[in-house]
Design a protein around this motif. Structure first.
Motif, PDB file in Angstrom:
ATOM      1  N   GLU A  40      58.217  91.251-123.291  1.00 16.14           N
ATOM      2  CA  GLU A  40      58.048  89.831-122.962  1.00 16.14           C
ATOM      3  C   GLU A  40      59.180  89.380-122.036  1.00 16.14           C
ATOM      4  O   GLU A  40      58.940  88.990-120.897  1.00 16.14           O
ATOM      5  CB  GLU A  40      58.023  88.971-124.228  1.00 16.14           C
ATOM      6  CG  GLU A  40      56.819  89.216-125.119  1.00 16.14           C
ATOM      7  CD  GLU A  40      56.817  88.319-126.342  1.00 16.14           C
ATOM      8  OE1 GLU A  40      57.596  87.336-126.383  1.00 16.14           O
ATOM      9  OE2 GLU A  40      56.042  88.593-127.281  1.00 16.14           O
ATOM     10  N   ASN A  42      61.468  91.060-120.521  1.00 16.30           N
ATOM     11  CA  ASN A  42      61.698  91.855-119.312  1.00 16.30           C
ATOM     12  C   ASN A  42      60.622  91.645-118.246  1.00 16.30           C
ATOM     13  O   ASN A  42      60.695  92.197-117.156  1.00 16.30           O
ATOM     14  CB  ASN A  42      61.788  93.346-119.648  1.00 16.30           C
ATOM     15  CG  ASN A  42      60.527  93.885-120.277  1.00 16.30           C
ATOM     16  OD1 ASN A  42      59.977  93.274-121.186  1.00 16.30           O
ATOM     17  ND2 ASN A  42      60.067  95.032-119.814  1.00 16.30           N
ATOM     18  N   LYS A  43      59.635  90.794-118.537  1.00 14.39           N
ATOM     19  CA  LYS A  43      58.613  90.455-117.557  1.00 14.39           C
ATOM     20  C   LYS A  43      58.785  89.037-117.011  1.00 14.39           C
ATOM     21  O   LYS A  43      58.002  88.588-116.157  1.00 14.39           O
ATOM     22  CB  LYS A  43      57.227  90.609-118.187  1.00 14.39           C
ATOM     23  CG  LYS A  43      56.930  92.033-118.657  1.00 14.39           C
ATOM     24  CD  LYS A  43      55.543  92.167-119.213  1.00 14.39           C
ATOM     25  CE  LYS A  43      55.303  93.579-119.754  1.00 14.39           C
ATOM     26  NZ  LYS A  43      55.448  94.613-118.719  1.00 14.39           N
ATOM     27  N   LYS A  44      59.799  88.350-117.527  1.00 12.45           N
ATOM     28  CA  LYS A  44      60.033  86.978-117.087  1.00 12.45           C
ATOM     29  C   LYS A  44      60.730  86.961-115.725  1.00 12.45           C
ATOM     30  O   LYS A  44      61.483  87.885-115.388  1.00 12.45           O
ATOM     31  CB  LYS A  44      60.875  86.240-118.124  1.00 12.45           C
ATOM     32  CG  LYS A  44      60.147  86.005-119.442  1.00 12.45           C
ATOM     33  CD  LYS A  44      61.023  85.289-120.454  1.00 12.45           C
ATOM     34  CE  LYS A  44      60.263  85.043-121.752  1.00 12.45           C
ATOM     35  NZ  LYS A  44      61.138  84.389-122.769  1.00 12.45           N
ATOM     36  N   LEU A  48      63.411  89.672-113.942  1.00 16.92           N
ATOM     37  CA  LEU A  48      62.995  90.414-112.754  1.00 16.92           C
ATOM     38  C   LEU A  48      63.824  90.053-111.526  1.00 16.92           C
ATOM     39  O   LEU A  48      63.953  90.866-110.600  1.00 16.92           O
ATOM     40  CB  LEU A  48      61.512  90.174-112.485  1.00 16.92           C
ATOM     41  CG  LEU A  48      60.560  90.716-113.563  1.00 16.92           C
ATOM     42  CD1 LEU A  48      59.134  90.279-113.277  1.00 16.92           C
ATOM     43  CD2 LEU A  48      60.649  92.232-113.628  1.00 16.92           C
ATOM     44  N   GLY A  54      62.022  95.908-113.869  1.00 16.40           N
ATOM     45  CA  GLY A  54      61.609  95.413-115.175  1.00 16.40           C
ATOM     46  C   GLY A  54      61.777  96.370-116.330  1.00 16.40           C
ATOM     47  O   GLY A  54      61.166  96.186-117.383  1.00 16.40           O
ATOM     48  N   GLU A 245      52.268 101.022-122.627  1.00 18.53           N
ATOM     49  CA  GLU A 245      52.641 100.762-121.254  1.00 18.53           C
ATOM     50  C   GLU A 245      53.512 101.896-120.753  1.00 18.53           C
ATOM     51  O   GLU A 245      54.248 102.522-121.502  1.00 18.53           O
ATOM     52  CB  GLU A 245      53.402  99.439-121.152  1.00 18.53           C
ATOM     53  CG  GLU A 245      52.543  98.234-121.541  1.00 18.53           C
ATOM     54  CD  GLU A 245      53.239  96.933-121.198  1.00 18.53           C
ATOM     55  OE1 GLU A 245      54.104  96.956-120.294  1.00 18.53           O
ATOM     56  OE2 GLU A 245      52.916  95.915-121.811  1.00 18.53           O
ATOM     57  N   GLU A 247      56.362 102.768-119.740  1.00 14.09           N
ATOM     58  CA  GLU A 247      57.745 102.345-119.677  1.00 14.09           C
ATOM     59  C   GLU A 247      58.619 103.537-120.002  1.00 14.09           C
ATOM     60  O   GLU A 247      58.165 104.553-120.522  1.00 14.09           O
ATOM     61  CB  GLU A 247      58.003 101.225-120.703  1.00 14.09           C
ATOM     62  CG  GLU A 247      57.213  99.952-120.426  1.00 14.09           C
ATOM     63  CD  GLU A 247      57.984  98.976-119.552  1.00 14.09           C
ATOM     64  OE1 GLU A 247      59.145  99.257-119.232  1.00 14.09           O
ATOM     65  OE2 GLU A 247      57.416  97.932-119.201  1.00 14.09           O
TER      66      GLU A 247
END
Length: 418
Positions: A40, A42-44, A48, A54, A245, A247
């Motif tokens: 959550e 790390n996607k804001k 970024l 990310g 995901e 990652e």
């Protein structure tokens, strides 16, 4: 001590553990973000803006300097103290550190991660030839590492370096996926090295408890769908799990509830194992009012049993301090049986001519349910001792008093499980 910056990671992330361990040994303060929610935060946009890719781990320095990729962050932090030896003390040692860091990540860690993705259905379709090839390549790497560690305490120098920390983080992950009991029996020096690193006082809380699997993870095909007599309403599609995901982070399987231990169902015993452990710790072993006198006065042979334990592969033992570390590792893996077991084991002999032996006091009349919590329990032989037999009694008392002698080999070092 002022913080050098913030490390974005999550507690179970192996590469994050690596960086935190480096900071601990380097003696620098490293902050962790408060209330960070991965997949959550790390996607804001604000994350970024600092780290466009990310991913974590990511380092946000107090001076504005930023880094991503775990190896780069670990090397940077390891080099901060002026007197740091985490990267070696000269150019050649630094190159060797880099060599083993690369080896750990590319020749062991990468195969662990690939196999995990295959068997868990993250990487589809499952391909047995790819799984087999990855396992074989990793096995070759384990053999290379085992041979190197057979004559060394640490990978590069006589002190812990970034190479050792990196290897420990990679092996800890492998212990949950591929490095099962049968492989661990083949590679005692790898396990000795791993347990030496993760049990350093500064690092124990960072690495936490290690799971030792009995069997390597294997692929289980999904059950075939059954044809319904009548069409059923389509289920509401579930949101995709973020764990799949692509990652850098590892996917940690949730622990299943553990069944009740059958040892808890045994009839109540008059012998209190915790009282014995306190008596052994606080009294002289031999002599009037000693621990042995307390034991014979209170021991309940109906509720407990006494066992001699011997390592099966003494011909493989080299340095006595390494053998002592092996005992410590075995005891660590017996943690789940702490309330059912007491142990006193030692190394007898000298370098390249030693044995591991000792005694266990176990709940019940069968040793297996007490010791099989340790993945390597079958690397040891167990013989029940009869304390009415003079020879067995002498062995038992010698192991407790740490003055045991076997075939001319004298007690060198010992450890207790209590």
């Amino acid at each position: 001590m002022a913080s050098i910056g913030t490390l974005y990671t999550i507690p179970e992330q192996p590469t994050g553990k690596r960086i935190r361990a480096v900071a601990a040994l380097a003696g620098v303060k490293l902050d962790l973000p408060q209330n960070y929610v991965h997949f959550e935060d790390n996607k804001k946009p604000e994350f970024l803006a600092k780290f466009p890719h990310g991913k974590i781990p990511a380092f946000d320095g107090a001076d504005g300097f930023r880094l991503f990729e775990s190896t780069a962050i670990a090397r940077y932090i390891a080099a901060l103290p002026a007197n740091s030896t985490l990267l070696g003390s000269n150019l050649k040692e630094a190159a060797l550190v880099d060599q083993w860091v690369s080896f750990a990540d590319n020749e062991i860690g990468a195969h662990t991660y690939l196999i995990y993705q295959l068997v868990k259905g993250i990487l589809t379709p499952y391909a047995k030839p790819i799984h087999t090839a990855a396992a074989e390549r990793q096995l070759r790497s384990f053999k290379t590492l085992e041979a190197h560690l057979s004559t060394r305490t640490f990978l590069v120098t006589e002190r812990i370096t970034l190479a050792d920390i990196t290897m420990a983080s990679v092996i800890q992950r492998a212990l949950t996926v591929t490095l099962d009991a049968s492989l661990r029996a083949q590679f005692p020096n790898i396990i000795r090295h791993f347990e030496t690193i993760v049990n350093q006082p500064q690092l124990k809380d960072i690495f936490g408890q290690t799971e030792y699997i009995e069997k390597a993870l294997a692929y289980t095909p999904p059950p075939k769908e059954k044809k319904e007599a009548k069409p059923a309403a389509a289920p509401v599609p579930k949101a995709a799990k973020p764990a799949k995901e692509e990652e850098e982070e590892d996917n940690i399987p949730k622990e299943e509830p553990k069944p009740k231990n059958p040892l808890d169902s045994l009839p109540k015993s008059s012998f209190n194992l915790e009282d014995w452990k306190r008596a052994y710790s606080n009294k002289d072993t031999r002599g009037p009012d000693g621990a042995l006198e307390w034991f014979y006065k209170n021991y309940d042979p109906e509720g407990f049993s006494v066992w001699r334990v011997d390592f099966k592969y003494n011909e493989e033992l080299t340095q006595t301090f390494m053998s002592s570390n092996q005992i410590g590792g075995f005891f660590n893996r017996l943690e789940a049986s702490r309330k059912y077991l007491f142990g006193s084991m030692g190394v007898l002999g000298e370098t390249n001519n030693s044995i591991i032996t000792g005694v266990l006091i176990a709940r019940g009349q069968d040793i297996k349910p007490v010791v099989d919590v340790a993945p390597d329990w079958e690397s040891y032989e167990y013989k029940r001792l009869d304390l009415n037999n003079a020879e067995d009694k002498a062995f038992f008392e010698g192991a407790l008093a740490w003055d045991l002698e076997v075939n001319g080999k004298k007690w060198v070092d010992g450890k207790n499980f209590k």
